[in-house]
Design a protein around this motif. Structure first.
Motif, PDB file in Angstrom:
ATOM      1  N   GLU A   1      28.529   2.115 -13.631  1.00 47.76           N
ATOM      2  CA  GLU A   1      28.378   3.237 -14.561  1.00 47.76           C
ATOM      3  C   GLU A   1      27.577   4.399 -13.978  1.00 47.76           C
ATOM      4  O   GLU A   1      27.829   5.566 -14.267  1.00 47.76           O
ATOM      5  N   GLU A   2      26.612   4.065 -13.103  1.00 55.07           N
ATOM      6  CA  GLU A   2      25.749   5.130 -12.564  1.00 55.07           C
ATOM      7  C   GLU A   2      26.491   6.070 -11.605  1.00 55.07           C
ATOM      8  O   GLU A   2      25.978   7.130 -11.233  1.00 55.07           O
ATOM      9  N   LEU A   3      27.711   5.706 -11.215  1.00 59.17           N
ATOM     10  CA  LEU A   3      28.492   6.593 -10.329  1.00 59.17           C
ATOM     11  C   LEU A   3      29.317   7.619 -11.112  1.00 59.17           C
ATOM     12  O   LEU A   3      29.985   8.467 -10.514  1.00 59.17           O
ATOM     13  N   ILE A   4      29.287   7.558 -12.445  1.00 52.63           N
ATOM     14  CA  ILE A   4      29.993   8.558 -13.253  1.00 52.63           C
ATOM     15  C   ILE A   4      29.120   9.806 -13.320  1.00 52.63           C
ATOM     16  O   ILE A   4      28.026   9.784 -13.887  1.00 52.63           O
TER      17      ILE A   4
ATOM     18  N   ALA B   1      35.072   4.487  -1.637  1.00 56.94           N
ATOM     19  CA  ALA B   1      34.329   5.553  -2.334  1.00 56.94           C
ATOM     20  C   ALA B   1      33.198   4.955  -3.175  1.00 56.94           C
ATOM     21  O   ALA B   1      32.096   5.505  -3.234  1.00 56.94           O
ATOM     22  N   VAL B   2      33.460   3.810  -3.800  1.00 63.14           N
ATOM     23  CA  VAL B   2      32.414   3.130  -4.591  1.00 63.14           C
ATOM     24  C   VAL B   2      31.297   2.646  -3.656  1.00 63.14           C
ATOM     25  O   VAL B   2      30.113   2.857  -3.922  1.00 63.14           O
ATOM     26  N   GLU B   3      31.689   2.040  -2.542  1.00 63.59           N
ATOM     27  CA  GLU B   3      30.696   1.557  -1.561  1.00 63.59           C
ATOM     28  C   GLU B   3      29.840   2.697  -1.026  1.00 63.59           C
ATOM     29  O   GLU B   3      28.636   2.551  -0.820  1.00 63.59           O
ATOM     30  N   GLU B   4      30.474   3.848  -0.797  1.00 69.07           N
ATOM     31  CA  GLU B   4      29.778   5.014  -0.233  1.00 69.07           C
ATOM     32  C   GLU B   4      29.052   5.836  -1.299  1.00 69.07           C
ATOM     33  O   GLU B   4      28.524   6.901  -1.014  1.00 69.07           O
ATOM     34  N   ARG B   5      29.072   5.343  -2.547  1.00 68.90           N
ATOM     35  CA  ARG B   5      28.362   5.973  -3.667  1.00 68.90           C
ATOM     36  C   ARG B   5      28.846   7.401  -3.945  1.00 68.90           C
ATOM     37  O   ARG B   5      28.054   8.312  -4.180  1.00 68.90           O
ATOM     38  N   TYR B   6      30.155   7.594  -3.915  1.00 72.45           N
ATOM     39  CA  TYR B   6      30.716   8.881  -4.344  1.00 72.45           C
ATOM     40  C   TYR B   6      30.474   9.050  -5.838  1.00 72.45           C
ATOM     41  O   TYR B   6      30.277   8.062  -6.556  1.00 72.45           O
ATOM     42  N   ARG B   7      30.503  10.308  -6.302  1.00 68.62           N
ATOM     43  CA  ARG B   7      30.377  10.597  -7.730  1.00 68.62           C
ATOM     44  C   ARG B   7      31.788  10.665  -8.320  1.00 68.62           C
ATOM     45  O   ARG B   7      32.680  11.281  -7.735  1.00 68.62           O
ATOM     46  N   PHE B   8      31.986  10.065  -9.494  1.00 69.50           N
ATOM     47  CA  PHE B   8      33.338   9.894 -10.043  1.00 69.50           C
ATOM     48  C   PHE B   8      33.604  10.775 -11.267  1.00 69.50           C
ATOM     49  O   PHE B   8      32.696  11.212 -11.960  1.00 69.50           O
ATOM     50  N   PHE B   9      34.899  11.002 -11.491  1.00 69.18           N
ATOM     51  CA  PHE B   9      35.475  11.671 -12.676  1.00 69.18           C
ATOM     52  C   PHE B   9      35.242  13.194 -12.683  1.00 69.18           C
ATOM     53  O   PHE B   9      35.092  13.798 -11.637  1.00 69.18           O
TER      54      PHE B   9
ATOM     55  N   PRO C   1      34.547  11.690 -23.094  1.00 61.48           N
ATOM     56  CA  PRO C   1      33.572  10.806 -23.750  1.00 61.48           C
ATOM     57  C   PRO C   1      32.562  10.168 -22.798  1.00 61.48           C
ATOM     58  O   PRO C   1      31.486   9.771 -23.229  1.00 61.48           O
ATOM     59  N   TYR C   2      32.897  10.075 -21.498  1.00 64.25           N
ATOM     60  CA  TYR C   2      31.945   9.450 -20.565  1.00 64.25           C
ATOM     61  C   TYR C   2      30.829  10.423 -20.149  1.00 64.25           C
ATOM     62  O   TYR C   2      29.897  10.032 -19.452  1.00 64.25           O
ATOM     63  N   ILE C   3      30.923  11.694 -20.549  1.00 65.18           N
ATOM     64  CA  ILE C   3      29.825  12.632 -20.313  1.00 65.18           C
ATOM     65  C   ILE C   3      28.987  12.651 -21.589  1.00 65.18           C
ATOM     66  O   ILE C   3      29.486  12.956 -22.670  1.00 65.18           O
ATOM     67  N   THR C   4      27.716  12.317 -21.441  1.00 67.35           N
ATOM     68  CA  THR C   4      26.913  11.964 -22.617  1.00 67.35           C
ATOM     69  C   THR C   4      26.142  13.127 -23.238  1.00 67.35           C
ATOM     70  O   THR C   4      25.448  12.947 -24.224  1.00 67.35           O
ATOM     71  N   HIS C   5      26.200  14.312 -22.657  1.00 66.25           N
ATOM     72  CA  HIS C   5      25.468  15.443 -23.246  1.00 66.25           C
ATOM     73  C   HIS C   5      26.247  16.743 -23.072  1.00 66.25           C
ATOM     74  O   HIS C   5      27.129  16.839 -22.230  1.00 66.25           O
ATOM     75  N   GLN C   6      25.894  17.741 -23.871  1.00 70.46           N
ATOM     76  CA  GLN C   6      26.549  19.048 -23.774  1.00 70.46           C
ATOM     77  C   GLN C   6      26.078  19.778 -22.513  1.00 70.46           C
ATOM     78  O   GLN C   6      24.968  19.563 -22.029  1.00 70.46           O
ATOM     79  N   LEU C   7      26.926  20.662 -22.013  1.00 68.45           N
ATOM     80  CA  LEU C   7      26.600  21.439 -20.808  1.00 68.45           C
ATOM     81  C   LEU C   7      25.631  22.562 -21.119  1.00 68.45           C
ATOM     82  O   LEU C   7      25.737  23.210 -22.157  1.00 68.45           O
ATOM     83  N   GLN C   8      24.710  22.814 -20.170  1.00 68.49           N
ATOM     84  CA  GLN C   8      23.825  23.980 -20.297  1.00 68.49           C
ATOM     85  C   GLN C   8      24.648  25.260 -20.142  1.00 68.49           C
ATOM     86  O   GLN C   8      24.491  26.211 -20.896  1.00 68.49           O
ATOM     87  N   GLU C   9      25.506  25.268 -19.117  1.00 68.73           N
ATOM     88  CA  GLU C   9      26.353  26.443 -18.870  1.00 68.73           C
ATOM     89  C   GLU C   9      27.804  26.060 -19.145  1.00 68.73           C
ATOM     90  O   GLU C   9      28.419  25.329 -18.376  1.00 68.73           O
ATOM     91  N   ARG C  10      28.321  26.588 -20.219  1.00 65.14           N
ATOM     92  CA  ARG C  10      29.669  26.248 -20.677  1.00 65.14           C
ATOM     93  C   ARG C  10      30.731  26.490 -19.603  1.00 65.14           C
ATOM     94  O   ARG C  10      31.676  25.725 -19.455  1.00 65.14           O
ATOM     95  N   GLU C  11      30.561  27.560 -18.820  1.00 65.18           N
ATOM     96  CA  GLU C  11      31.590  27.932 -17.835  1.00 65.18           C
ATOM     97  C   GLU C  11      31.713  26.952 -16.674  1.00 65.18           C
ATOM     98  O   GLU C  11      32.662  27.026 -15.900  1.00 65.18           O
TER      99      GLU C  11
END
Length: 341
Positions: free
Chosen positions: A12-15, A324-332, A152-162
């Protein structure tokens, strides 16, 4: 093919929850679909993989602040409305939560009555047709009252909408961003053009159907929602020129890919025009136009990872994802990118 063939384990921490300050500094995994070789880069190095005569296809749709929080007239119960597709006469196809509060005839007030929606009917999959009434300009009211419809996997609103739009977003109408394009900066696009690469702008308004989970065990039983696309004459000419010369057509994102593949004839020539597409690309599909794809990392068992597997082969793609998971890429959506060439 079964949907579980496209499953992978993701901590989950890679999302990725937030976009990077510098769009082009995200990581880039390059997968050579001929050899299966994988290499690791920074996104701005995409320049090294583009050649003079190539055509880069980008989707210039713009995400609207389509998430509205209102209250049911009469009971003041909280209701959330997500705008999906614009119809005629201020009518939108919407997703309403909770649905039981939105039966035909129900009215929902937003911004203390600045905008009022009346539920007209329930359509396929429980979506509601809602007619809006207001004074002034709808887009301005939406800009004031609406929120960006983040996944839904993003848990908060964006500071900068753009930051949930690409730097080249123009045509409003999407309920989700074509996220592969989020990595480009105006400077990087200039460098790409300077190299002799044509940039063709197409438009596909991304609906939530693209991200709808595949429920059918056998993937061929899954049905895609239709999405509106448009290709201008200039873009068609650029794509056709690359195909008829020695250039390649590199699509930015699965939405650009689905647009050109929907608009192509049997010989791979693009026709300018507009229409609705329900194209579902999965392994076994023969690409008519696309030669390479820049894309983000997609959810397990999604139609998007199936499309990527159609291009590079399921086993190679799943292996690249494991790396990509092994190399700790950021997902989604706000994560890192992949280039399949």
């Amino acid at each position: 093919m079964k949907k579980q063939d496209f499953y992978y384990e993701l901590p989950e921490e890679l999302i990725a929850q937030d976009p990077l300050a510098d769009r082009s500094s995200s990581r880039l995994l390059v997968l050579d679909r001929q050899s299966g070789a994988v290499s690791h880069h920074v996104f701005r190095e995409i320049l090294d993989y583009l050649q003079e005569g190539d055509c880069l296809v980008i989707n210039d749709t713009k995400v609207i602040p389509a998430r509205l929080i209102g209250s049911k007239v009469g009971t003041e119960a909280k209701v959330e409305v997500l705008l999906l597709k614009r119809k005629e006469n201020n009518i939108w196809e919407t997703l309403v939560k909770p649905g039981k509060k939105a039966r035909p005839g129900a009215k929902i007030s937003f911004g203390d009555g600045l905008l009022v929606g009346e539920v007209l009917e329930v359509v396929e999959e429980g979506n509601r047709l809602v007619q809006f009434s207001y004074e002034g300009i709808f887009e301005e009211i939406l800009d004031r009252l609406g929120q960006m419809p983040l996944p839904p996997y993003i848990t908060h609103q964006l500071q900068e909408r753009e930051r949930y739009n690409t730097v080249y977003a123009v045509h409003e109408g999407s309920a989700a961003a074509p996220t592969a394009g989020l990595h480009f900066t105006p400077e990087l696009l200039q460098e790409i053009e300077k190299k002799g690469v044509d940039i063709a702008r197409v438009t596909l308004h991304v609906g939530l159907g693209t991200f709808r989970p595949v429920k059918a065990e056998e993937i061929t039983d899954h049905h895609m929602h239709s999405e509106f696309y448009q290709i201008q004459e200039e873009a068609a000419e650029k794509i056709n020129r690359a195909k008829s010369g020695n250039g390649r057509v590199i699509c930015v994102g699965t939405t650009s890919c689905r647009t050109v593949e929907s608009a192509a004839d049997e010989n791979g020539r693009i026709q300018a025009g507009s229409g609705w597409t329900e194209i579902f690309i999965y392994p076994g599909y023969r690409f008519k136009v696309l030669d390479g794809l820049i894309t983000n990392f997609h959810l397990p068992e999604s139609t998007l990872i199936m499309l990527v597997s159609a291009l590079a082969g399921r086993e190679q793609v799943m292996k690249a994802y494991e790396e990509a998971v092994e190399e700790r890429y950021r997902f989604f959506s706000f994560g890192d990118a992949m280039y399949i060439g």
